[in-house]
Design a protein around this motif. Structure first.
Motif, short mmCIF file in Angstrom:
data_model
loop_
_atom_site.label_atom_id
_atom_site.label_comp_id
_atom_site.label_asym_id
_atom_site.label_seq_id
_atom_site.Cartn_x
_atom_site.Cartn_y
_atom_site.Cartn_z
N ASP A 1 0.84 -1.21 0.00
CA ASP A 1 0.00 0.00 0.00
C ASP A 1 0.87 1.25 0.00
N MET A 2 0.44 2.22 -0.77
CA MET A 2 1.20 3.46 -0.91
C MET A 2 1.28 4.23 0.41
N VAL A 3 2.47 4.67 0.76
CA VAL A 3 2.61 5.55 1.93
C VAL A 3 3.08 6.94 1.54
N SER A 4 3.80 7.07 0.43
CA SER A 4 4.17 8.42 -0.03
C SER A 4 4.33 8.45 -1.54
N ASN A 5 4.16 9.64 -2.10
CA ASN A 5 4.11 9.82 -3.55
C ASN A 5 4.59 11.24 -3.86
N VAL A 6 5.85 11.37 -4.24
CA VAL A 6 6.44 12.69 -4.45
C VAL A 6 6.58 12.98 -5.95
N ASN A 7 6.03 14.09 -6.36
CA ASN A 7 6.09 14.56 -7.75
C ASN A 7 5.40 13.64 -8.76
N PHE A 8 4.31 13.03 -8.34
CA PHE A 8 3.49 12.25 -9.28
C PHE A 8 2.90 13.20 -10.32
N GLU A 9 2.56 14.41 -9.86
CA GLU A 9 2.00 15.43 -10.76
C GLU A 9 2.99 15.74 -11.90
N GLY A 10 4.24 16.00 -11.56
CA GLY A 10 5.26 16.31 -12.58
C GLY A 10 5.41 15.17 -13.59
N TYR A 11 5.39 13.94 -13.06
CA TYR A 11 5.51 12.75 -13.92
C TYR A 11 4.30 12.64 -14.85
N MET A 12 3.11 12.87 -14.32
CA MET A 12 1.90 12.76 -15.15
C MET A 12 1.86 13.87 -16.20
N ILE A 13 2.31 15.07 -15.84
CA ILE A 13 2.37 16.17 -16.83
C ILE A 13 3.34 15.79 -17.95
N ALA A 14 4.49 15.24 -17.60
CA ALA A 14 5.48 14.83 -18.60
C ALA A 14 4.87 13.79 -19.56
N LEU A 15 3.98 12.95 -19.03
CA LEU A 15 3.33 11.94 -19.87
C LEU A 15 2.18 12.53 -20.69
N GLY A 16 1.79 13.75 -20.39
CA GLY A 16 0.69 14.38 -21.11
C GLY A 16 -0.68 13.90 -20.66
N TYR A 34 -8.06 16.34 -15.89
CA TYR A 34 -9.12 15.58 -15.22
C TYR A 34 -8.56 14.34 -14.53
N THR A 35 -7.80 13.55 -15.29
CA THR A 35 -7.22 12.31 -14.73
C THR A 35 -6.21 12.63 -13.63
N ARG A 36 -5.40 13.67 -13.86
CA ARG A 36 -4.38 14.04 -12.86
C ARG A 36 -5.00 14.42 -11.53
N LYS A 37 -6.07 15.20 -11.58
CA LYS A 37 -6.73 15.67 -10.35
C LYS A 37 -7.17 14.48 -9.50
N ILE A 38 -7.76 13.48 -10.15
CA ILE A 38 -8.24 12.31 -9.41
C ILE A 38 -7.07 11.44 -8.98
N ALA A 39 -6.14 11.21 -9.92
CA ALA A 39 -5.01 10.31 -9.64
C ALA A 39 -4.17 10.82 -8.46
N LEU A 40 -4.11 12.14 -8.30
CA LEU A 40 -3.30 12.72 -7.22
C LEU A 40 -3.91 12.47 -5.84
N LYS A 41 -5.22 12.30 -5.81
CA LYS A 41 -5.93 12.19 -4.52
C LYS A 41 -5.97 10.77 -3.99
N ILE A 42 -5.79 9.79 -4.89
CA ILE A 42 -6.00 8.40 -4.48
C ILE A 42 -4.71 7.71 -4.06
N LYS A 43 -4.87 6.72 -3.19
CA LYS A 43 -3.74 5.87 -2.81
C LYS A 43 -3.78 4.62 -3.69
N HIS A 44 -2.61 4.18 -4.13
CA HIS A 44 -2.56 3.00 -4.96
C HIS A 44 -2.09 1.81 -4.15
N ARG A 45 -2.52 0.64 -4.58
CA ARG A 45 -1.97 -0.60 -4.05
C ARG A 45 -1.21 -1.30 -5.19
N LYS A 46 -0.02 -1.78 -4.88
CA LYS A 46 0.76 -2.57 -5.85
C LYS A 46 0.63 -4.03 -5.47
N VAL A 47 0.29 -4.85 -6.44
CA VAL A 47 0.29 -6.29 -6.21
C VAL A 47 1.27 -6.88 -7.21
#
Ligand code: RET
Length: 133
Positions: A9-24, A28-41
């Protein structure tokens, strides 16, 4: 090396916004993606890995064999095709994603019982840390 397999489970996420902007990725997607915690399986079956990024908003799953190039379509992220290659570099599982975007890739490793993920694209670096579920 310590296995990456399991649920994290995600505990920290630094500069996800910058990464998502670089990906274009759209605002809308960035706003939601920034608020949620991700789980990696991360699962391993033989020499094949399956990596799932799960969230309440959208999921992203891909699978690969170490040191074997594969076609990756980043569905639901930036919807691009990449030729991706994952290989061990010391204790890090490192991926190079060749495609339209320069300097794209990621690295996974374990440090202090945590799963670390560094994502990069162009000049942006995002750093994520996950704890075992
Ligand atoms: C989410 C939510 C929808 C928007 C975006 C997402 C980003 C997912 C990413 C996953 C990367 C996974 C990797 C795993 C490596 O093992 C969370 C699906 C943009 C960037 C590289």
């Amino acid at each position: 090396p310590v296995s990456l397999c399991g649920s994290w489970d995600m505990v920290s996420n630094v500069n996800f916004e910058g990464y998502m902007i670089a990906l274009g990725i759209s605002l809308y997607t960035r706003k939601i993606a920034l608020k949620i915690k991700h789980r990696k399986v991360i699962e391993q079956v033989g020499d094949r890995y399956v990596v799932k990024t799960l969230s309440t908003f959208r999921n992203y799953t891909f699978s690969f064999r170490v040191s074997e190039e594969f076609q990756e379509f980043t569905k639901g992220l930036d919807d691009r095709n990449c030729k991706s290659l994952v290989a061990w570099e010391g204790n890090k599982l490192v991926c190079i994603q060749k495609g339209e975007k320069k300097n794209r890739g990621w690295a996974h490793w374990i440090e202090d019982d945590k799963l670390h993920l560094e994502l990069h694209c162009e000049d942006q670096v995002c750093k994520q840390v996950f704890k075992r579920v």
